[in-house]
Write a protein that holds these residues in place. Structure first.
Motif, mmCIF file in Angstrom:
data_model
loop_
_atom_site.group_PDB
_atom_site.id
_atom_site.type_symbol
_atom_site.label_atom_id
_atom_site.label_comp_id
_atom_site.label_asym_id
_atom_site.label_seq_id
_atom_site.Cartn_x
_atom_site.Cartn_y
_atom_site.Cartn_z
ATOM 1 N N VAL A 350 0.221 47.865 6.674
ATOM 2 C CA VAL A 350 1.443 47.614 7.444
ATOM 3 C C VAL A 350 2.569 48.492 6.911
ATOM 4 O O VAL A 350 2.803 48.548 5.704
ATOM 5 C CB VAL A 350 1.861 46.135 7.361
ATOM 6 C CG1 VAL A 350 3.175 45.900 8.100
ATOM 7 C CG2 VAL A 350 0.762 45.244 7.919
ATOM 8 N N SER A 351 3.252 49.181 7.821
ATOM 9 C CA SER A 351 4.455 49.929 7.454
ATOM 10 C C SER A 351 5.670 49.062 7.757
ATOM 11 O O SER A 351 5.735 48.419 8.815
ATOM 12 C CB SER A 351 4.542 51.241 8.249
ATOM 13 O OG SER A 351 3.461 52.087 7.914
ATOM 14 N N ALA A 352 6.625 49.046 6.832
ATOM 15 C CA ALA A 352 7.801 48.185 6.984
ATOM 16 C C ALA A 352 9.077 48.984 6.764
ATOM 17 O O ALA A 352 9.101 49.954 5.993
ATOM 18 C CB ALA A 352 7.734 47.024 5.999
ATOM 19 N N TYR A 353 10.116 48.581 7.451
ATOM 20 C CA TYR A 353 11.447 49.179 7.309
ATOM 21 C C TYR A 353 12.456 48.046 7.440
ATOM 22 O O TYR A 353 12.251 47.113 8.228
ATOM 23 C CB TYR A 353 11.682 50.223 8.407
ATOM 24 C CG TYR A 353 12.980 50.982 8.285
ATOM 25 C CD1 TYR A 353 13.064 52.128 7.518
ATOM 26 C CD2 TYR A 353 14.132 50.564 8.947
ATOM 27 C CE1 TYR A 353 14.256 52.838 7.407
ATOM 28 C CE2 TYR A 353 15.325 51.260 8.841
ATOM 29 C CZ TYR A 353 15.384 52.400 8.075
ATOM 30 O OH TYR A 353 16.559 53.086 7.954
ATOM 31 N N LEU A 354 13.534 48.097 6.668
ATOM 32 C CA LEU A 354 14.531 47.027 6.704
ATOM 33 C C LEU A 354 15.926 47.594 6.894
ATOM 34 O O LEU A 354 16.265 48.658 6.351
ATOM 35 C CB LEU A 354 14.499 46.198 5.413
ATOM 36 C CG LEU A 354 13.236 45.350 5.218
ATOM 37 C CD1 LEU A 354 12.224 46.107 4.373
ATOM 38 C CD2 LEU A 354 13.559 44.011 4.583
ATOM 39 N N SER A 355 16.716 46.883 7.679
ATOM 40 C CA SER A 355 18.135 47.223 7.822
ATOM 41 C C SER A 355 18.955 45.944 7.730
ATOM 42 O O SER A 355 18.504 44.875 8.151
ATOM 43 C CB SER A 355 18.409 47.920 9.157
ATOM 44 O OG SER A 355 18.273 47.010 10.244
ATOM 45 N N TYR A 366 11.378 45.506 10.293
ATOM 46 C CA TYR A 366 10.593 46.242 11.288
ATOM 47 C C TYR A 366 9.192 46.464 10.734
ATOM 48 O O TYR A 366 9.025 46.936 9.605
ATOM 49 C CB TYR A 366 11.243 47.593 11.591
ATOM 50 C CG TYR A 366 12.628 47.485 12.188
ATOM 51 C CD1 TYR A 366 12.823 47.550 13.564
ATOM 52 C CD2 TYR A 366 13.749 47.318 11.377
ATOM 53 C CE1 TYR A 366 14.086 47.454 14.116
ATOM 54 C CE2 TYR A 366 15.019 47.216 11.916
ATOM 55 C CZ TYR A 366 15.188 47.282 13.293
ATOM 56 O OH TYR A 366 16.439 47.177 13.826
ATOM 57 N N LEU A 367 8.170 46.133 11.526
ATOM 58 C CA LEU A 367 6.788 46.232 11.095
ATOM 59 C C LEU A 367 5.951 46.965 12.131
ATOM 60 O O LEU A 367 6.211 46.864 13.333
ATOM 61 C CB LEU A 367 6.173 44.840 10.884
ATOM 62 C CG LEU A 367 6.886 43.872 9.936
ATOM 63 C CD1 LEU A 367 6.243 42.495 10.024
ATOM 64 C CD2 LEU A 367 6.850 44.400 8.516
ATOM 65 N N ILE A 368 4.923 47.668 11.660
ATOM 66 C CA ILE A 368 3.952 48.262 12.566
ATOM 67 C C ILE A 368 2.623 48.384 11.837
ATOM 68 O O ILE A 368 2.582 48.668 10.630
ATOM 69 C CB ILE A 368 4.418 49.650 13.082
ATOM 70 C CG1 ILE A 368 3.483 50.138 14.199
ATOM 71 C CG2 ILE A 368 4.499 50.671 11.959
ATOM 72 C CD1 ILE A 368 4.026 51.347 14.957
ATOM 73 N N SER A 369 1.543 48.128 12.560
ATOM 74 C CA SER A 369 0.205 48.249 11.997
ATOM 75 C C SER A 369 -0.783 48.374 13.141
ATOM 76 O O SER A 369 -0.597 47.792 14.213
ATOM 77 C CB SER A 369 -0.144 47.021 11.143
ATOM 78 O OG SER A 369 -1.488 47.101 10.691
ATOM 79 N N GLU A 370 -1.849 49.148 12.917
ATOM 80 C CA GLU A 370 -2.917 49.235 13.906
ATOM 81 C C GLU A 370 -3.860 48.050 13.808
ATOM 82 O O GLU A 370 -4.694 47.839 14.688
ATOM 83 C CB GLU A 370 -3.693 50.541 13.713
ATOM 84 C CG GLU A 370 -2.859 51.794 13.999
ATOM 85 C CD GLU A 370 -3.653 53.059 13.841
ATOM 86 O OE1 GLU A 370 -4.855 52.965 13.487
ATOM 87 O OE2 GLU A 370 -3.097 54.148 14.073
ATOM 88 N N ASP A 371 -3.737 47.280 12.742
ATOM 89 C CA ASP A 371 -4.592 46.118 12.508
ATOM 90 C C ASP A 371 -3.834 44.857 12.916
ATOM 91 O O ASP A 371 -2.856 44.476 12.275
ATOM 92 C CB ASP A 371 -4.974 46.056 11.030
ATOM 93 C CG ASP A 371 -6.003 44.964 10.732
ATOM 94 O OD1 ASP A 371 -5.859 43.855 11.276
ATOM 95 O OD2 ASP A 371 -6.920 45.211 9.931
ATOM 96 N N THR A 372 -4.271 44.210 14.002
ATOM 97 C CA THR A 372 -3.572 43.028 14.514
ATOM 98 C C THR A 372 -3.510 41.917 13.475
ATOM 99 O O THR A 372 -2.466 41.272 13.302
ATOM 100 C CB THR A 372 -4.248 42.506 15.795
ATOM 101 O OG1 THR A 372 -4.207 43.532 16.785
ATOM 102 C CG2 THR A 372 -3.542 41.267 16.324
#
Length: 444
Positions: A350-355, A366-372
């Motif tokens: 999981v890639s994460a970003y925070l603001s 903010y999160l994104i991953s190809e693995d549900t």
């Protein structure tokens, strides 16, 4: 309550055809492949408010669920409610300017107008809607903006849509068209019911017309970027908050997205974005204060690169498929953001970003991953963290497969009495519960 078994599409189309032209009715596949229970889907494109009232009259007692939509951007919000038959009430044909008075800084438009079209109209008069949501301005309509209560980094200076909306026209679930508010800036007579519809996710009525307060485009806009360690960023944050300078935007971010306007020196993994919407002399004064505080870690994004910078930042955030908004105290938001990031760092998938919108203590993850499954676990970790620290949160964006079975709303301060009032409003404005049933707080 809408508990009836939905009538088949042929019956629904026949009934709708008594009120609107056949060219406005389209049979569609499900707008969401993960809604496995959905068997029937119609899209209807009204060209007027009267069409919408007719559509609701046609649907009475047919058992169909109505989902208001414009550009489709709002279909990722709220709790997942499995339904059998859906009518997408598409407002994308409602794009007219009803009234615009640049001198009064008020504009009234139909709800299907896109944010980009609205900003273009205002820019011709040197004005803007002072709203910078993280969205696709081409597909985000004004009605969707209001229904989802969008905002961005410049909320710190300009406020939210609740501050900008002065009047609405809405068609309720029983087909009644009502007007709330006034086309004047100062209107203090009685309770402002228009505010009830801001952030209601289309559960109370279909917004058809909006009156908004606008602002002059600032004569000078720049952003100062300061990079450092978390401890340095938090120390600078407190200094800026205690200073006499009022930042137009004040964001703490966990990393800086690359963009073509300039290159950043590598001074640390955290950064402060401090905007100025004053004038050039005011910007210079604030800039020099920040330079003395942060020295060589300061980078200035001047007016020539300003829009490029924010476009790159917005595009970066739009690349994430999951967004969770966590509400904290302003002076604790940075630490909470760092702890959330540390918790997520254990998941390589999981890639994460925070603001963090510093003045309001709003942390977005903010999160994104190809693995549900990995994405669901990461989302669960953030929600568990928030609950354990008694922090309110909203899952603002996530695919249906991720949101299914998840209550996307949580607040430790929400009282049952508040839910009773919300349910009363739902019963009053949408008696048959045909408008987006179940997607709001408490399954409303």
């Amino acid at each position: 309550m809408n508990t009836r078994t939905p009538q088949d599409p042929t019956t629904a189309i026949s009934r709708l055809g008594e009120y609107v032209d056949a060219s406005q009715i389209h049979v569609e596949e499900s707008p969401d492949a993960d809604r496995s229970s959905l068997r029937h889907c119609l899209r209807v494109l009204p060209t007027s408010e009267q069409d919408i009232t007719h559509i609701f009259h046609a649907l009475q007692d047919l058992g169909w669920t109505v989902i208001p939509t414009g550009g489709g951007s709002g279909l990722i919000y709220g709790n997942v409610q499995d339904v059998d038959a859906v009518l997408l009430l598409d407002t994308s044909k409602l794009t007219q300017v009803i009234h615009y008075s640049p001198a009064d800084m008020l504009i009234t438009v139909e709800a299907g107008m896109s944010l980009r079209q609205l900003q273009g109209i205002l820019a011709e008069e040197g004005q803007m809607l002072p709203l910078d949501p993280i969205c696709d301005s081409e597909t985000m309509t004004v009605g969707a903006l209001i229904a989802t209560a969008q905002f961005g980094p410049y909320r710190a200076h300009y406020g939210t849509l609740r501050d900008m909306v002065t009047a609405l026209r809405v068609v309720l679930g029983n087909g009644t068209a009502i007007k709330m508010g006034s086309r004047v800036v100062k209107n203090v007579a009685g309770y402002d019911l228009a505010k009830v519809f801001v952030g209601s996710l289309g559960t109370l009525g279909v917004i058809t017309e909006c009156t908004l307060k606008v602002k002059p485009i600032p004569s000078y806009r720049e952003v100062c970027v300061i990079q450092g360690s978390l401890d340095e960023a938090l120390a600078w944050q407190h200094q800026v908050m205690d200073s006499p300078y009022a930042a137009a935007c004040f964001e703490l971010v966990s990393a800086l997205p690359a963009y073509s306007g300039t290159s950043y020196s590598s001074y640390g993994s955290w950064a402060l974005l401090i905007g100025n919407d004053d004038n050039e002399s005011g910007a210079i004064s604030q800039r020099e204060y920040l330079r003395q505080m942060a020295e060589e870690t300061l980078t200035v994004v001047d007016p020539s690169s300003y829009q490029t910078f924010w476009n790159a930042y917005r595009d970066h955030l739009l690349s994430f498929s999951i967004v969770i908004r966590v509400q904290t105290a302003p002076n604790a938001a940075g630490r909470h953001a760092a702890e959330i990031r540390d918790r997520l760092s254990a998941c390589d998938q999981v890639s994460a970003y925070l603001s963090v919108t510093v003045p309001h203590g709003i942390c977005r993850v903010y999160l994104i991953s190809e693995d549900t499954q990995a994405a669901r676990k990461a989302l669960g970790d953030v929600m568990d963290y928030a609950r354990n620290h008694k922090l309110a949160f909203v899952v603002e964006k996530a695919p249906t497969a991720i949101r299914r079975g998840v209550d996307v709303f949580y607040s430790p301060r929400l009282q049952e009495g508040s839910l009773d009032v919300m349910r009363l409003l739902k019963d009053q404005y949408d008696p048959q519960h045909i408008l987006n049933p179940g997607i709001f707080v408490g399954g409303i």
